[in-house]
Design a protein around this motif. Structure first.
Motif, PDB file in Angstrom:
ATOM      1  N   THR A   5       7.880   1.950  -7.256  1.00  9.61           N
ATOM      2  CA  THR A   5       8.953   2.194  -8.349  1.00  9.61           C
ATOM      3  C   THR A   5      10.314   1.822  -7.912  1.00  9.61           C
ATOM      4  O   THR A   5      11.386   1.513  -8.667  1.00  9.61           O
ATOM      5  CB  THR A   5       9.027   3.225  -9.295  1.00  9.61           C
ATOM      6  N   VAL A   6      10.600   1.955  -6.512  1.00 11.83           N
ATOM      7  CA  VAL A   6      11.771   1.624  -5.896  1.00 11.83           C
ATOM      8  C   VAL A   6      12.188   0.092  -5.809  1.00 11.83           C
ATOM      9  O   VAL A   6      13.308  -0.346  -6.371  1.00 11.83           O
ATOM     10  CB  VAL A   6      11.833   2.256  -4.411  1.00 11.83           C
ATOM     11  N   LYS A  15       7.790 -10.395  -1.615  1.00 11.78           N
ATOM     12  CA  LYS A  15       8.494 -11.280  -0.827  1.00 11.78           C
ATOM     13  C   LYS A  15       9.678 -11.231  -0.402  1.00 11.78           C
ATOM     14  O   LYS A  15      10.348 -10.957   0.847  1.00 11.78           O
ATOM     15  CB  LYS A  15       8.384 -12.929  -1.368  1.00 11.78           C
ATOM     16  N   GLU A  16      10.589 -10.806  -1.344  1.00 17.29           N
ATOM     17  CA  GLU A  16      12.115 -10.608  -1.235  1.00 17.29           C
ATOM     18  C   GLU A  16      11.946  -9.221  -0.396  1.00 17.29           C
ATOM     19  O   GLU A  16      12.868  -9.013   0.657  1.00 17.29           O
ATOM     20  CB  GLU A  16      12.636 -10.293  -2.571  1.00 17.29           C
ATOM     21  N   ARG A  17      11.202  -8.034  -0.704  1.00 17.39           N
ATOM     22  CA  ARG A  17      11.282  -6.982   0.039  1.00 17.39           C
ATOM     23  C   ARG A  17      10.797  -6.995   1.544  1.00 17.39           C
ATOM     24  O   ARG A  17      11.516  -6.589   2.213  1.00 17.39           O
ATOM     25  CB  ARG A  17      10.534  -5.819  -0.515  1.00 17.39           C
ATOM     26  N   ALA A  18       9.750  -7.837   1.822  1.00 16.23           N
ATOM     27  CA  ALA A  18       9.225  -7.896   2.953  1.00 16.23           C
ATOM     28  C   ALA A  18      10.227  -8.558   4.012  1.00 16.23           C
ATOM     29  O   ALA A  18      10.528  -8.651   4.923  1.00 16.23           O
ATOM     30  CB  ALA A  18       7.906  -8.712   3.174  1.00 16.23           C
ATOM     31  N   THR A  78       0.831  -1.357   0.006  1.00 14.42           N
ATOM     32  CA  THR A  78      -0.013  -0.047   0.107  1.00 14.42           C
ATOM     33  C   THR A  78       0.752   1.192  -0.117  1.00 14.42           C
ATOM     34  O   THR A  78       0.278   2.395   0.204  1.00 14.42           O
ATOM     35  CB  THR A  78      -0.810  -0.225   1.194  1.00 14.42           C
ATOM     36  N   ASP A  79       2.159   1.223  -0.023  1.00 13.04           N
ATOM     37  CA  ASP A  79       3.174   2.312  -0.185  1.00 13.04           C
ATOM     38  C   ASP A  79       3.192   2.861  -1.571  1.00 13.04           C
ATOM     39  O   ASP A  79       4.309   2.490  -2.085  1.00 13.04           O
ATOM     40  CB  ASP A  79       4.345   1.936   0.549  1.00 13.04           C
ATOM     41  N   ASP A  80       2.480   3.644  -1.998  1.00 15.88           N
ATOM     42  CA  ASP A  80       2.558   3.989  -3.229  1.00 15.88           C
ATOM     43  C   ASP A  80       3.603   4.824  -3.659  1.00 15.88           C
ATOM     44  O   ASP A  80       3.907   4.593  -4.610  1.00 15.88           O
ATOM     45  CB  ASP A  80       1.179   4.879  -3.735  1.00 15.88           C
TER      46      ASP A  80
END
Length: 137
Positions: free
Chosen positions: A28-29, A130-133, A22-24
């Motif tokens: 793109t990062v 998954k990778e980011r979390a 939900t972090d609009d």
């Protein structure tokens, strides 16, 4: 109708996963497959996105949410000529989260709008979440 789904067990709390999807401002990062996003990913909001596989097309999507559990992005063409719905479902399991993302496309112009990469977007997206979390959490 075309339907795709991807799911994964993510070794992070569901609140962490929810914050990411939900972090609009950060889509793109990380490698979400979204190259541009305008608007806010909030219940009742409208976002406009561009994707790697969508070329120069901008998709206008309506956001619906049950915070922390379920989110849908719905968009399409007038008169139902082409419709798409992406559904995000989170289920907490201890300190882990089961995430499922489905995409459903329909309408008379489906065969003209269809690109095989559209289904790959779903899998790529969930792997990137998954990778980011797991990195953050």
């Amino acid at each position: 109708m075309k339907f795709f789904e991807a799911e994964a067990t993510i070794y992070a709390r569901s609140s962490t996963v929810w914050d990411i999807i939900t972090d609009d401002g950060n889509y793109t990062v990380w490698d979400s497959g979204i190259t541009r996003i305008e608007g806010q990913v909030r219940n009742g909001g409208t976002i406009r996105i561009r994707t790697r596989t969508g070329g120069n097309r901008t998709f206008r999507l309506r956001v619906q949410q049950i915070p922390g559990e379920l989110m849908t992005w719905t968009g399409g063409m007038p008169l139902g000529l082409f419709n798409g719905v992406r559904t995000f479902t989170l289920s907490p399991h201890g300190g882990k989260t089961h995430m499922r993302v489905t995409e459903e496309f329909s309408g008379p112009l489906l065969d003209l709008m269809w690109r095989p990469a559209m289904g790959q977007d779903c899998t790529g997206y969930i792997n990137a979440v998954k990778e980011r979390a797991e990195l953050i959490g």
